[in-house]
Design an enzyme around this catalytic site. Structure first.
Site, PDB file in Angstrom:
ATOM      1  N   LYS A 155     -12.535  -1.818   6.294  1.00 14.84           N
ATOM      2  CA  LYS A 155     -11.929  -2.695   7.254  1.00 14.84           C
ATOM      3  C   LYS A 155     -12.236  -2.511   8.618  1.00 14.84           C
ATOM      4  CE  LYS A 155      -8.811  -3.148   3.232  1.00 14.84           C
ATOM      5  NZ  LYS A 155      -8.014  -2.099   2.677  1.00 14.84           N
TER       6      LYS A 155
ATOM      7  N   ASP B 122      -1.807   6.510   6.385  1.00 17.88           N
ATOM      8  CA  ASP B 122      -3.114   5.735   5.827  1.00 17.88           C
ATOM      9  C   ASP B 122      -3.047   4.570   6.970  1.00 17.88           C
ATOM     10  OD1 ASP B 122      -4.556   3.768   4.560  1.00 17.88           O
ATOM     11  OD2 ASP B 122      -3.525   3.305   2.765  1.00 17.88           O
TER      12      ASP B 122
ATOM     13  N   TRP C  79       0.874  -1.093   0.015  1.00 16.11           N
ATOM     14  CA  TRP C  79      -0.020   0.028   0.029  1.00 16.11           C
ATOM     15  C   TRP C  79       0.736   1.247  -0.131  1.00 16.11           C
ATOM     16  CZ3 TRP C  79      -4.232  -0.376  -2.158  1.00 16.11           C
ATOM     17  CH2 TRP C  79      -5.049  -1.480  -1.955  1.00 16.11           C
TER      18      TRP C  79
END
Ligand SMILES: *Cc1c(COP(=O)(O)O)cnc(C)c1O
Length: 362
Positions: free
Chosen positions: A197, A173, A103
């Protein structure tokens, strides 16, 4: 109702049963309005109170920090990979990216399209099995912000402690670990997370940031991509994903009921410990992907002795009702995503399965 699955999906992921049931109870008619919340105007008082309540709960869980605002945006965390440099990386300045895995790499790749980006630290030479330490961090002059990925969902690593950037805004993030533990928001200029999530269903991205970062003038980018557009319109510039925001509000309420972030952290650590104990106590049958000090309490990644065994584990676990344990195709192996909403009993069932699998195959 049928039996709920042992859901270890990486995202979208398990939601708290209480949240689903509460949503179900008011799905068709919301609070005496004669309609579902999905059917009403986002400009009406009923929706707006849900919208504002979700913002208040978010800031409340962070201790109502002064000078911070929250936004509800669309396009997922991936859109933030672009919006952050579009808004916060002016010409003549640089952004430092901490490379910890899949990511982080995606975030940096997007920023490079917009401006001057450098690697502030990287653990690529260790195959991203750990996060870097403070001493590995190199911040250059004229850095507008430093970007980190709090939890690498695919590799299964997580920062135990966040780096000190010495006054340079830190942007993180937190898509796969927001509100899994207490968060000192004052360390950050901005945090962001796709909801799917740890916060609710897909469709909404939560941003919490210092007001001055969000308010920055960014004239040369389209209105919908400017943070200040959303800030000055209370995230109601265009039609928001109202049902997703409603679900986030319900999920935040549920987190409050779990004892807030401290209560959630205790439960999460205990759940993660159940699985890491099986890995470490298996005499080498299982091996953890992440180095111990960088282990995630949200995504537990591990391998067996061979790809055949990995496959056999994945297949057999599926037959026994476990969902989502196959690792991401880029790293292979197995991954159990044990977000806030995954009940301890499900993790216990997986630990039992792991032990039993060793007995039969070890
Ligand atoms: C899932 C994930 C993303 C991508 O989120 P989208 O909402 O699908 O854009 C980004 N970062 C991390 C850490 C993730 O886990």
């Amino acid at each position: 109702m049928g039996k709920r699955a042992y859901n270890f999906n990486a995202g979208p992921a398990a939601l708290p049963l209480e949240v689903l049931e509460r949503a179900q109870a008011e799905f068709v008619e919301f609070q005496g309005t004669g309609m579902s919340i999905m059917e009403m105007s986002h400009r009406g008082a009923v929706y707006e109170s849900v919208h504002n309540e979700a913002q208040e709960r978010l800031l409340g869980l962070l201790g109502n920090p002064s000078g911070y605002k929250t936004l509800f945006l669309q396009g997922g965390a991936s859109t933030q990979f672009a919006m952050i440099p579009m808004n916060l990386l002016p010409q003549g300045r640089k952004a430092g990216y901490v490379m910890t895995g899949s990511w982080a790499s995606k975030a940096a790749k997007e920023a490079k399209l917009i401006g001057d980006v450098y690697t502030a630290a990287s653990t690529e030479s260790d195959k991203y099995t750990r996060v870097p330490s403070q001493s590995e961090l190199e911040i250059q002059g004229d850095t507008a912000y430093v970007h980190i990925t709090s939890n690498e969902t695919i590799e299964g690593t997580q920062f135990a402690e966040y780096p000190d950037t010495g006054g340079v805004p830190l942007i993180a993030d937190l898509s796969s670990d927001i509100f899994c533990r207490p968060l000192e928001i004052e360390k950050f200029g901005m945090i962001y997370a796709g909801a799917q999530k740890n916060l609710g269903p897909s469709g909404v991205t939560v941003v919490v940031a210092r007001e001055e970062l969000l308010a920055a003038e960014a004239k040369n980018i389209p209105a919908v991509f400017r943070y200040n557009t959303h800030l000055s319109n209370n995230s109601l510039y265009n039609t928001p994903p109202s049902f997703s925001i409603y679900m986030v509000n319900q999920t935040l309420r549920w987190i409050e009921e779990q004892g807030g972030l401290q209560g959630i952290e205790e439960k999460n650590r205990a759940k993660a410990q159940l699985l890491y104990k099986e890995i470490d106590g298996s005499g080498g049958f299982y091996s953890g992907v992440a180095q111990e000090s960088s282990r995630s309490i949200m995504n537990v990644t591990f391998r067996l002795g061979s790809e055949e065994l990995d496959k056999a584990f994945a297949k057999e676990s599926e037959r026994q009702g476990f969902v989502g344990l196959k690792g991401h195709r880029s790293v292979g192996g197995l991954r159990a995503s044990i977000y806030n909403a995954v009940p301890r009993e499900n993790v216990e069932a997986l630990a039992d399965f792991m032990r039993d699998f060793v007995k039969r195959n070890g």
